[in-house]
Design a protein around this motif. Structure first.
Motif, PDB file in Angstrom:
ATOM      1  N   TYR A 156      60.608 106.523  41.350  1.00  0.00           N
ATOM      2  CA  TYR A 156      61.288 105.241  41.216  1.00  0.00           C
ATOM      3  C   TYR A 156      60.553 104.387  40.191  1.00  0.00           C
ATOM      4  O   TYR A 156      59.308 104.403  40.121  1.00  0.00           O
ATOM      5  N   ILE A 182      59.781 100.614  39.468  1.00  0.00           N
ATOM      6  CA  ILE A 182      59.778  99.377  40.245  1.00  0.00           C
ATOM      7  C   ILE A 182      59.066  98.290  39.451  1.00  0.00           C
ATOM      8  O   ILE A 182      58.018  98.532  38.836  1.00  0.00           O
ATOM      9  N   ASP A 226      57.559  92.636  40.543  1.00  0.00           N
ATOM     10  CA  ASP A 226      58.069  91.745  41.587  1.00  0.00           C
ATOM     11  C   ASP A 226      58.455  92.520  42.841  1.00  0.00           C
ATOM     12  O   ASP A 226      58.913  91.939  43.833  1.00  0.00           O
ATOM     13  N   GLY A 227      58.284  93.848  42.798  1.00  0.00           N
ATOM     14  CA  GLY A 227      58.594  94.676  43.954  1.00  0.00           C
ATOM     15  C   GLY A 227      60.025  95.152  44.029  1.00  0.00           C
ATOM     16  O   GLY A 227      60.386  95.897  44.950  1.00  0.00           O
ATOM     17  N   LYS A 228      60.866  94.776  43.076  1.00  0.00           N
ATOM     18  CA  LYS A 228      62.272  95.179  43.094  1.00  0.00           C
ATOM     19  C   LYS A 228      62.459  96.510  42.350  1.00  0.00           C
ATOM     20  O   LYS A 228      61.915  96.698  41.263  1.00  0.00           O
ATOM     21  N   VAL A 229      63.238  97.399  42.952  1.00  0.00           N
ATOM     22  CA  VAL A 229      63.511  98.692  42.333  1.00  0.00           C
ATOM     23  C   VAL A 229      64.401  98.496  41.118  1.00  0.00           C
ATOM     24  O   VAL A 229      65.500  97.941  41.219  1.00  0.00           O
ATOM     25  N   ILE A 230      63.929  98.932  39.971  1.00  0.00           N
ATOM     26  CA  ILE A 230      64.737  98.857  38.750  1.00  0.00           C
ATOM     27  C   ILE A 230      65.719 100.009  38.715  1.00  0.00           C
ATOM     28  O   ILE A 230      66.904  99.836  38.483  1.00  0.00           O
TER      29      ILE A 230
END
Length: 747
Positions: A370, A372, A375-379
């Motif tokens: 993954y 990511i 900011d911790g959000k999965v791109i």
């Protein structure tokens, strides 16, 4: 009667779904029988098989460790010029002062699975101008410019876990449980910690970190060399046990802090010490101190530090980041959760050209990559499907590509692939069927391919980013003059196939037919098993463990291997079925394999044995105790017999805590099933084993004796878990072969 019984059984058996070969085949070469004495003698049967492969940071030379022809266990450091292909000895191990390893280093090497003498490890500086060589507690520094090796003055005491700093200005090491730094310019030594000693260990990995988490170190350099992050562990709460290491000439009493399942672990702290003023700042790991710290990694800016926090039950894994100037406040980037356990991996890679990182996760059932953001959000998810990624091998940020190894083509093979950071189709890079392990250069997608298959001992070649071979480092072709050639004409390649488990999942197997196989005859069978998690036997790969298999084939045995549920690279559904009770579905799956064997007309179904070591030894005991109608004989090597005797991190991962799963621990021990044993058991164990303690076997000995059950045992004075040493192995395998002949052939 036997044939009628087998024909009736056919209708109820799982279907054999595939086979990649119609029959076992041999390879070109001589037909000299492979004796047990030759299996591990020098020169090595596999030929020249370099280890410790590295590309220099500038990509101009390949370096590797090679054993000598007259002593395959004594290693020198060699090099190959990439431009010319010329190979030469770089550092002769005889030039380094030989010395006795400390007990701490011996134990550490056992955890690393490092065996041998001479040069066993080495480290390139990032600028490619120097190599650091640890040897028996001393540190040696090789300068590329003047082509000389010098002994570094590290002071009195044994220096361990040594390495060069990121920019090559310092050498760091651990001595007497404290962290030291040597300035290569001034030759000054600085103690960065001073309180180590007794139960306090600085910059050192605790027992379960080494043995079960794959973390061999306890400190990490900041990329700019300004600071070092390190662990401080307090072992005082861990039970201090006295182990009897039994040697031929006496008994050595060894005190060890061993964290038995359900008991106390070490208390771990994470600090950051600056080189400039030696000030330490401590990371706030939270109120719960009964946790694990499996991974620590700096971000490229040297201003932020990441660490992975794991709960005691291993059902929670958090990736956290702290700013060094605000070290008490961390930020969660990733939270992994499981109702069984979360597997660890080494695939956290922070990117330099964007605020993101690569992360491997099994959240969709298979290990995938993954992208990511910080900011911790999965791109985006970079890989997907019902197959598993093994590991990230190289990230080419300039080209926007990630190179990784995985099982997309076949679960029995490991191949090299590439995928764009922007997402898209996964591209195959390696081509040959088998197992590919790669080592990339630091700054460009040129790589070394360490390749092997069932019919090819390890080869090493240099490749470009397209997979094109640029040069051989070691072709290791089995031809006249090769150590294996005289025996290779009798070498057997197995059939592969699939069977259906009781829950419908598919099980992989491989079957080796005997030399000079005759379909009109019936042959006894040896089922070679491991069966535990994080392992896979059914692969298209070269292994020295198959030498004994080849010997057995030449003695008229069939050898069969099946990867039961719970083993590796098949996804979490396949693996998690063993949770909270070991030795149940694994044995059931091995019985499925035997049911299949019984349908084969050339199998002597009344003469089937099972043989395994470590978890395989546990499986052998469980199989012959719980399914004596399936196995006439069993060989159990260094087995776990009662999981309450094993360590916290491994055992509780699969079994939970004994206080909350007492019933599961009882059902997973071999001891309740001793009454089901009839006959035909051989057990062996190293009497100085500090991994699976000797007590595991002695408890079985006593239980069998109390039941009046007859069995055989061979115990090896001074041997550790891996049963190393040519003399030990020759005696062991001669004993096993003799036992099988008596039990299965009546010889």
């Amino acid at each position: 009667m036997k044939k009628n019984w087998m024909s009736l059984l056919l209708a109820s058996l799982p279907l054999v779904l595939s086979s990649t070969a119609a029959q076992a085949s041999s390879l070109p070469g001589g037909t000299e029988p492979l004796t047990i004495e030759r299996m591990y003698a020098s020169p090595a049967l596999a030929g020249s098989s370099p280890r410790g492969l590295k590309l220099s940071p500038d990509g101009k030379r390949v370096t590797y460790l090679a054993g000598r022809k007259d002593n395959q266990h004594l290693y020198d450091l060699w090099q190959m010029d990439v431009a010319t292909g010329k190979q030469s000895l770089l550092i002769d191990a005889d030039k380094l002062e030989a010395g006795e390893l400390s007990d701490e280093e011996k134990a550490r090497r056992e955890r690393q699975r490092i065996y041998g003498q001479g040069i066993m490890e080495y480290f390139w500086s990032k600028d490619g101008e120097a190599i650091l060589i640890p040897a028996a507690g001393q540190l040696y520094y090789y300068s590329v410019a003047d082509n000389k090796v010098k002994l570094l003055a590290t002071g009195e005491g044994f220096a361990t876990d040594a390495r060069l700093s990121p920019k090559g200005h310092f050498v760091s090491f651990v001595r007497e449980q404290n962290l030291y730094v040597l300035d290569l310019k001034t030759q000054d030594i600085t103690a960065l910690t001073t309180d180590g000693g007794g139960a306090i260990k600085n910059a050192m990995a605790e027992f379960v970190a080494q043995e079960e988490m794959g973390r061999m170190t306890g400190y990490w350099w900041a990329p700019d060399e300004s600071a070092i992050a390190y662990t401080r562990i307090d072992e005082s709460g861990v039970e201090l046990v006295t182990r009897n290491e039994i040697y031929a000439d006496g008994i050595k009493l060894t005190e060890q802090r061993y964290p038995y399942a359900g008991e106390n672990n070490v208390k771990v702290e994470l600090g950051v010490v600056t080189l400039k003023d030696k000030q330490v700042a401590w990371v706030d790991l939270g109120k719960d101190t009964d946790i694990y710290l499996p991974r620590v990694k700096w971000l490229p800016d040297s201003k932020h530090l990441s660490y992975q926090w794991q709960s005691r039950d291993q059902q929670a894994l958090d990736l956290r980041v702290v700013a060094i100037d605000d070290i008490k406040n961390d930020k969660d980037l990733v939270k992994e959760r499981s109702e069984a356990w979360v597997n660890l991996n080494d695939d956290l890679h922070f990117l330099k050209q964007q605020k993101a990182f690569i992360w491997a996760s099994e959240r969709d059932g298979f290990n995938h990559l993954y992208l990511i953001g910080l900011d911790g959000k999965v791109i985006r998810q970079l890989t997907s499907g019902d197959w598993a990624v093994d590991a990230v091998e190289y990230i080419d940020e300039k080209a926007g590509e990630v190179y990784f190894t995985g099982r997309k083509t076949k679960v029995t093979e490991k191949q090299l692939y590439r995928v764009a950071l922007a997402g898209g189709k996964v591209e195959s890079i390696s081509q040959r069927s088998g197992m590919h392990s790669t080592v990339f250069a630091d700054n460009k997608p040129v790589y070394l391919d360490y390749f092997s298959s069932l019919s090819q001992p390890p080869q090493v070649s240099l490749h470009d980013q397209s997979g094109k071979r640029l040069a051989w480092v070691e072709q290791n072709e089995v031809k006249k003059g090769h150590p294996l050639y005289d025996y290779f004409g009798l070498w057997q390649v197995p059939e592969f196939g699939e069977l259906k488990a009781e829950d419908g999942q598919m099980l992989q197997y491989r079957l080796f037919k005997p030399t000079n196989f005759d379909a009109n005859k019936q042959y006894p069978v040896v089922v070679r098993v491991y069966g535990g998690p994080h392992a896979q036997l059914v692969v298209n790969s070269w292994s020295h463990q198959d030498y004994f298999t080849q010997h057995l084939l030449q003695q008229g045995y069939i050898v069969y291997q099946l990867d039961n549920r719970g083993s590796a690279h098949r996804g979490t559904k396949f693996e998690y079925v063993i949770y909270k009770q070991l030795g149940e579905v694994e044995v059931n799956d091995q019985k499925v394999g035997v049911d299949h064997l019984r349908t084969l007309p050339y199998v002597d179904s009344g003469n089937i044995a099972i043989y395994g070591h470590s978890y395989g030894g546990y499986m052998a005991l469980m199989s012959i105790f719980k399914a004596p109608d399936y196995f006439k004989a069993a060989i159990s090597g260094a087995p776990v017999s009662d999981w309450s005797l094993y360590d916290t991190h491994y055992t509780e991962r699969y079994m939970g805590n004994p206080t909350t799963n007492a019933e599961g621990y009882e059902a997973s021990s071999v001891l309740p099933y001793v009454g089901g044993y009839e006959s035909g058991l051989l057990m062996y164990h190293g009497m100085a084993d500090d991994n699976v303690l000797f007590e595991n076997s002695t408890r079985v000995y006593k239980a069998l004796q109390d039941e009046g059950k007859l069995f055989q045992m061979i115990d090896y004075p001074g041997s550790k878990h891996s049963m190393r040493g040519e003399k030990v192995r020759v005696h062991l395998y001669r004993s096993l072969a003799d036992f099988l002949d008596r039990e299965l052939k009546g010889n």
